[in-house]
Motif scaffolding. Structure first.
Motif: not given
Length: 234
Positions: A91-107
Motif C-alpha cells: 500500500i502506498k502510504v507515505d509516513g506517519i503523524h505523531i504527538g510529542q508523547t507518542d512513539i519517539p521520533v527517532d524510533v
C-alpha cells in the motif's frame, strides 16, 4: 522526486470513520483530493489495526484512481505498526503523524528510513520552547493548534493544568518565524479563518469536520482550497 521533497501540506485533511456522519472515508477523501487537497491523514481512535490498514488501502486506491499518487501525501496518525504493515502489503502510504508523547521520533525514523515523512504535534504548553530548543532534523513538519476548541478532538491543545490552549494569529506568526521546518495549523479552522491564516507565513491548514462532516464535502473542500490559494498568493 522523493516523497519528502514533494511534501505539500497546504491543504491537509484528517479523517476517520468517526468523523464522516456515516459516509465512507474513501468518498470523503475522493471529494477532498478532487477539490485540491494535498495531504490526507488517516486517524481513528476506534478502528482496529486491520481496519486502519484497510482504510489506508482504500485511501491510497482513491488517490491513485484520481491520478494524484505523485502529488497527494498519505499519512497515518500515531500507528507505526499500521504504516509498516500497510507498506509490507504494497500500500502506498507515505509516513506517519505523531504527538510529542507518542512513539519517539527517532524510533519512527529507524523503522521508516530517511525517505518517509514524519510529522509531529508538540504539546501545546511546550510548543514554542520545543521549536526553539529541540533537534528537528528528523521531523518533516509541525502540526500546530488548535485555533479554537473543537469537539472533533476535545483534548487538542490540552495543557498540563487541564485547560485547553488555543493559538491566536500573532502566536502563529511567531511559531512560523521560529520554525525551521514547515508548519500546518488546524483545530476548529473554518473558511473565514483561511485569509488571516494565510498571512501568518505558515505552510498550510488542516481540517477535519469542516470537510468530513460537511453536508457537501466537495463544495466545502473546494472553497477552502480556493481561499488558501487566493490569499497565499497575495
Amino acid at each position: 522526486m522523493s516523497i519528502v521533497k514533494k511534501l505539500d501540506i497546504s491543504a491537509y485533511l484528517v479523517v476517520g470513520p468517526e468523523n464522516t456522519k456515516g459516509r465512507s472515508v474513501s468518498a470523503i477523501i475522493k471529494d477532498a483530493v478532487n477539490a485540491g487537497f494535498t495531504c490526507i491523514q488517516i486517524r481513528s481512535k476506534v478502528a482496529s489495526a486491520r481496519e486502519l490498514i484497510q482504510l489506508t488501502r482504500q485511501a491510497a486506491e482513491v488517490i491513485e484512481e484520481v491520478g494524484k499518487s505523485q502529488e497527494v501525501t498519505l499519512l497515518v496518525n500515531d500507528r507505526l505498526d499500521v504504516v509498516l504493515a500497510a507498506r509490507k502489503l504494497g500500500i502506498k502510504v507515505d509516513g506517519i503523524h505523531i504527538g510529542q508523547t507518542d512513539i519517539p521520533v527517532d524510533v519512527c525514523r529507524d523503522y521508516l528510513g530517511e525517505d518517509l515523512i514524519i510529522g509531529l504535534s508538540a504539546r501545546a504548553d511546550e510548543l514554542l520552547e520545543y521549536i526553539k530548543t529541540e533537534d528537528v532534523s528528523q521531523i518533516d513538519y509541525f502540526g500546530v493548534g488548535p485555533l479554537r476548541e473543537t469537539q472533533t478532538k476535545p483534548d487538542c491543545g490540552l495543557g498540563k493544568d487541564g485547560k485547553i490552549i488555543t493559538r491566536n494569529f500573532d502566536e502563529i506568526v511567531k511559531i512560523s518565524e521560529l520554525s525551521s521546518i514547515p508548519v500546518v495549523v488546524g483545530g476548529g479552522v473554518k473558511l473565514a479563518d483561511i485569509h488571516p491564516l494565510a498571512q501568518t507565513g505558515v505552510d498550510g491548514f488542516f481540517v477535519v469536520s469542516a470537510v468530513a462532516e460537511a453536508d457537501n464535502p466537495m463544495l466545502e473542500a473546494t472553497n477552502l482550497v480556493n481561499a488558501w490559494n487566493l490569499h497565499k498568493a497575495r
